[in-house]
Scaffold this motif. Structure first.
Motif, mmCIF file in Angstrom:
data_model
loop_
_atom_site.group_PDB
_atom_site.id
_atom_site.type_symbol
_atom_site.label_atom_id
_atom_site.label_comp_id
_atom_site.label_asym_id
_atom_site.label_seq_id
_atom_site.Cartn_x
_atom_site.Cartn_y
_atom_site.Cartn_z
ATOM 1 N N ILE A 16 29.493 62.576 71.848
ATOM 2 C CA ILE A 16 29.506 61.496 71.598
ATOM 3 C C ILE A 16 28.490 60.961 71.531
ATOM 4 O O ILE A 16 27.464 60.754 72.393
ATOM 5 N N LEU A 17 27.981 60.054 70.258
ATOM 6 C CA LEU A 17 26.949 59.444 70.106
ATOM 7 C C LEU A 17 26.975 57.923 69.787
ATOM 8 O O LEU A 17 28.079 57.503 69.271
ATOM 9 N N THR A 18 26.098 57.116 70.171
ATOM 10 C CA THR A 18 26.236 55.753 69.547
ATOM 11 C C THR A 18 25.318 55.556 68.458
ATOM 12 O O THR A 18 24.213 55.982 68.064
ATOM 13 N N ASN A 19 26.015 55.090 67.447
ATOM 14 C CA ASN A 19 25.450 54.923 65.986
ATOM 15 C C ASN A 19 25.874 53.355 65.394
ATOM 16 O O ASN A 19 26.456 52.894 65.917
ATOM 17 N N GLN B 62 20.245 57.317 73.140
ATOM 18 C CA GLN B 62 21.547 58.048 73.496
ATOM 19 C C GLN B 62 21.633 58.433 74.991
ATOM 20 O O GLN B 62 20.422 58.801 75.716
ATOM 21 N N ASP B 63 22.653 58.108 75.646
ATOM 22 C CA ASP B 63 22.907 58.455 77.042
ATOM 23 C C ASP B 63 23.442 60.001 77.340
ATOM 24 O O ASP B 63 22.858 60.449 78.320
ATOM 25 N N THR B 64 23.932 60.602 76.496
ATOM 26 C CA THR B 64 24.308 61.953 76.440
ATOM 27 C C THR B 64 24.231 62.843 75.201
ATOM 28 O O THR B 64 25.070 63.316 74.603
ATOM 29 N N PRO B 65 22.847 62.886 74.691
ATOM 30 C CA PRO B 65 22.539 63.441 73.534
ATOM 31 C C PRO B 65 22.664 65.066 73.640
ATOM 32 O O PRO B 65 22.611 65.680 74.337
ATOM 33 N N SER B 66 23.215 65.698 72.310
ATOM 34 C CA SER B 66 23.250 67.116 72.319
ATOM 35 C C SER B 66 22.100 67.720 71.937
ATOM 36 O O SER B 66 22.087 69.051 72.050
#
Length: 726
Positions: free
Chosen positions: A564-567, A505-509
């Motif tokens: 926003i995550l990549t899944n 992930q580039d911007t994980p929470s």
């Protein structure tokens, strides 16, 4: 750089271009034309491509390829990857920001720009893989051709790509002749362009070639708040090449290229609001594409330098080729995301990225000698990538908090990729050939991501600094059969598999999201095609039917906490039909047309708990048409050409939810030009216009915090280009 500085750079390039022009008569004499020269043929010229890592006629390649030749690139003002996209059926892209284009071929693309992600469809510059979106920075002046290959390229090209590849091939130095060219352009929006090249032989077996281009225009969009225009351009690029052929069997080719981009913007707009969201009260809808109300001018700065070296030796049994490259990228941008209009203007959303990347590759391959009965290639490929990237996102509104809330993500990713590959074409008879290839790939990624900067984060209170690592490998392949009943007809059937590695992930929470990788995606394509020359070559007609089984799609999905995550989305089926036609019924008249039908749908897709199965894949029009008629005639020794380009694209969903308002209506674009060549033997004049109907459409849009924000395509532009050829 300010306008005055831009002009100084432009004047310098133009001075070089016209200096080249001034040396023309003293350098050589024009070869006299034979009185017995054959009349111009009415058959379209044979197009040579390298889609299978060897020179072949386009009509003999069992792959769907769209090709733009040198003359078309120049006359149609194809200057960047966006110009290629708009003219290629089956190809689309995400244009936000324009300095980080993300391609999609036949519905297969990626929206991930993170340091630990990869493109699903890629760009290659002289066979060198450009692994970062911002690295796709080149000027299309002095190119040999651009090839768009559709479908998985899993055996022959650099790193694996699932959707397709854009191959940009520059003109090489020519040891046999002195050659030079220059051009200058002026147009509306105070456009000033200049370009030139010089080719000089060195002895009998070497040559150097120097190319340069400068592109500039004022901003397309006016900001009343700041009292200035944004969305401008200021790009300076150059290329130096050296070619030596010490013996008949040894060739050495060296290239150094650099591009410097400076631009403002992008110009954002509030396109729609969600009345059910309390934050919508802070926005004012403004769909005027010529106006924006951003609180900052913004900038898109990009500097890239590349070095490429190739050594090829024809041994008694094979050609041995070594190809090495290194590319450095320094990229920064900052923008106002909302472009909100007063008097509301109570919400300010801004962001930006800063990236420094180093990309290097080495490839060694053995390939069959030209004219061999069996055509084959085997090789080893290594690719290394270091990316240091920072993503910043800020929300400033009293509706949420009395102070600005900021997310800052520092990313540091290292990729090491190796592959071994082989591909062979074996004739079974005069009419049948078998095609087969296989490739083993392994990717190792080490990634560090931290959000320890920023006193108050926008999402939650968790700070983390983690360093996950993972590796993925896969075997990709292709196999098929070619049938040529005559020299004018090719029928083929091909099955190919592509692979794209996983990532992070580039911007994980949260730390848990940061540590959990997303899986690779794969695609298997079944394709049948036909390529034919008809009526003595006056008509070329190519057709393709394909079916793609696309698994574990890497998609960007909004989460309940606002992140926003990549899944991996599950699986999709993409099926389509493409046709290309080129006709030259009589001397002077040429008609080119192409059509692509793409039905790209999810079979399984769990979108953060919502079942999106059956939805269409975003950024994929169902229908895309291009029509390009042209007519040439001689007027007193001057060759005049009148040409036009019409492009139609059907409705597009900008989000996989397929829900309004993230929908782009169908679009119609018209370009045209009048070209006069051989003026006083050496000069040419082109009067051109792009987007003549001033069609304005959304090229990017996204829903966030109660509104739909987006950008528009450029307006109508026109101008004149004066050229000179040695």
């Amino acid at each position: 750089m300010g306008k005055q500085g831009r002009r100084r750079s432009g004047v310098a390039v133009l001075a070089l271009a016209w200096a080249l022009a001034g040396t023309g008569p003293a350098m050589a004499q024009e070869a006299p034309q034979s009185a017995d020269a054959a009349p111009e043929s009415t058959a379209p010229q044979d197009i040579i491509v390298t889609a299978q890592r060897r020179s072949q006629s386009l009509q003999d390649v069992p792959v769907t390829v769209t090709v733009f030749g040198a003359e078309e690139i120049q006359q149609a003002r194809i200057q960047s990857v966006s110009d290629v996209v708009t003219r290629t059926p089956g190809l689309s892209f995400d244009a936000f920001p324009p300095s980080q284009p993300r391609l999609a071929v036949r519905g297969i693309g990626s929206s991930d720009r993170g340091a630990a992600g990869d493109p699903s469809s890629a760009v290659f510059l002289d066979e060198v893989y450009l692994g970062r979106p911002a690295a796709v920075a080149f000027d299309a002046f002095d190119l040999e051709r651009i090839e768009v290959l559709k479908g998985p390229q899993g055996t022959l090209f650099g790193r694996n790509v699932v959707g397709g590849a854009v191959n940009v091939i520059t003109r090489r130095p020519d040891p046999t002749r002195i050659d030079a060219q220059a051009e200058v352009t002026y147009g509306n929006f105070d456009r000033l362009d200049g370009a030139g090249f010089l080719n000089l032989p060195i002895g009998d077996r070497g040559a150097i070639r120097v190319s340069g281009a400068y592109r500039s225009h004022d901003g397309y969009v006016y900001n009343p708040n700041l009292r200035r225009h944004v969305d401008d351009e200021d790009r300076l690029s150059g290329r130096f090449q050296f070619l030596a052929e010490p013996t008949d069997t040894l060739r050495v080719h060296f290239t150094l290229d650099a591009t410097r981009d400076r631009a403002t913007g992008p110009a954002q707009h509030v396109l729609d609001i969600d009345p059910g969201d309390p934050l919508s009260a802070g926005y004012t809808v403004d769909r005027n594409p010529n106006r924006t109300y951003g609180s900052e001018v913004g900038f898109q700065d990009r500097d890239t330098v590349g070095v490429r070296g190739e050594i090829a030796w024809d041994s008694p049994f094979a050609t041995v080729t070594f190809l090495g490259s290194f590319r450095d990228l320094d990229y920064r941008n900052s923008y106002d995301f909302d472009g909100n209009q007063p008097p509301a203007n109570l919400i300010n959303i801004s962001g930006g990225e800063a990236e420094q990347s180093e990309l290097s590759s080495q490839e060694i391959r053995l390939s069959s000698l030209p004219g061999s009965t069996i055509n084959w290639v085997f090789g080893f490929f290594h690719y290394h990538q270091d990316v240091v990237r920072q993503d910043v996102f800020t929300l400033d509104t009293p509706f949420v908090a009395p102070i600005p809330l900021t997310d800052i993500y520092d990313q540091d990713a290292r990729l090491d990729s190796i592959a071994v590959f082989g591909d062979v074409t074996v004739p079974l008879s005069d009419q049948f050939e078998l095609v087969g290839g296989v490739r083993y790939s392994r990717d190792d990624k080490t990634y560090r991501v931290r959000n320890t900067r920023g006193d108050v984060p926008l999402r939650g209170d968790e700070f983390f600094d983690v360093t996950p690592r993972s590796d993925w490998d896969d075997v990709t392949w292709r196999g098929g059969v070619n049938f040529k009943p005559t020299g004018d007809h090719l029928f083929y059937a091909l099955v190919s598999r592509g692979f794209k590695s996983g990532g992070f992930q580039d911007t994980p929470s949260s730390a848990a999201d940061a540590l959990t990788p997303f899986d690779p995606e794969t695609a298997i394509q079944y394709e049948v095609g036909q390529k034919s020359r008809l009526f003595g070559g006056k008509l070329i007609w190519n057709n393709t039917l394909y079916w793609l089984d696309y698994k574990d799609l890497q998609t960007r999905q909004a989460q309940p906490d606002g992140s926003i995550l990549t899944n991996n989305a599950g699986r999709a089926t993409i099926k389509g039909y493409e046709t290309q036609l080129t006709a030259r019924p009589f001397g002077g008249l040429t008609l080119s047309a192409a059509y692509a039908y793409t039905d790209a749908r999810f079979d399984e897709f769990d979108d953060a708990g919502v079942d999106r199965s059956g939805n269409r894949i975003s950024r994929t029009p169902r229908h895309k048409v291009t029509v390009s008629p042209s007519y040439s005639l001689a007027i007193g020794g001057v060759e005049a050409t009148i040409a036009a380009d019409y492009r139609y694209e059907s409705l597009i969903f900008d989000d996989n939810s397929n829900e309004p308002p993230e929908i782009r209506p169908a679009t119609h674009f018209v370009d045209a030009r009048i070209v006069l060549e051989n003026i006083a033997d050496r000069f040419s004049l082109s009067v051109w216009g792009k987007n003549l109907t001033d069609e304005r459409t959304r090229i990017f849009q996204a829903i966030f915090l109660g509104a739909n924000f987006g950008t528009y395509n450029p307006p109508r532009t026109f101008g004149a280009t004066l050229g000179w050829k040695y």
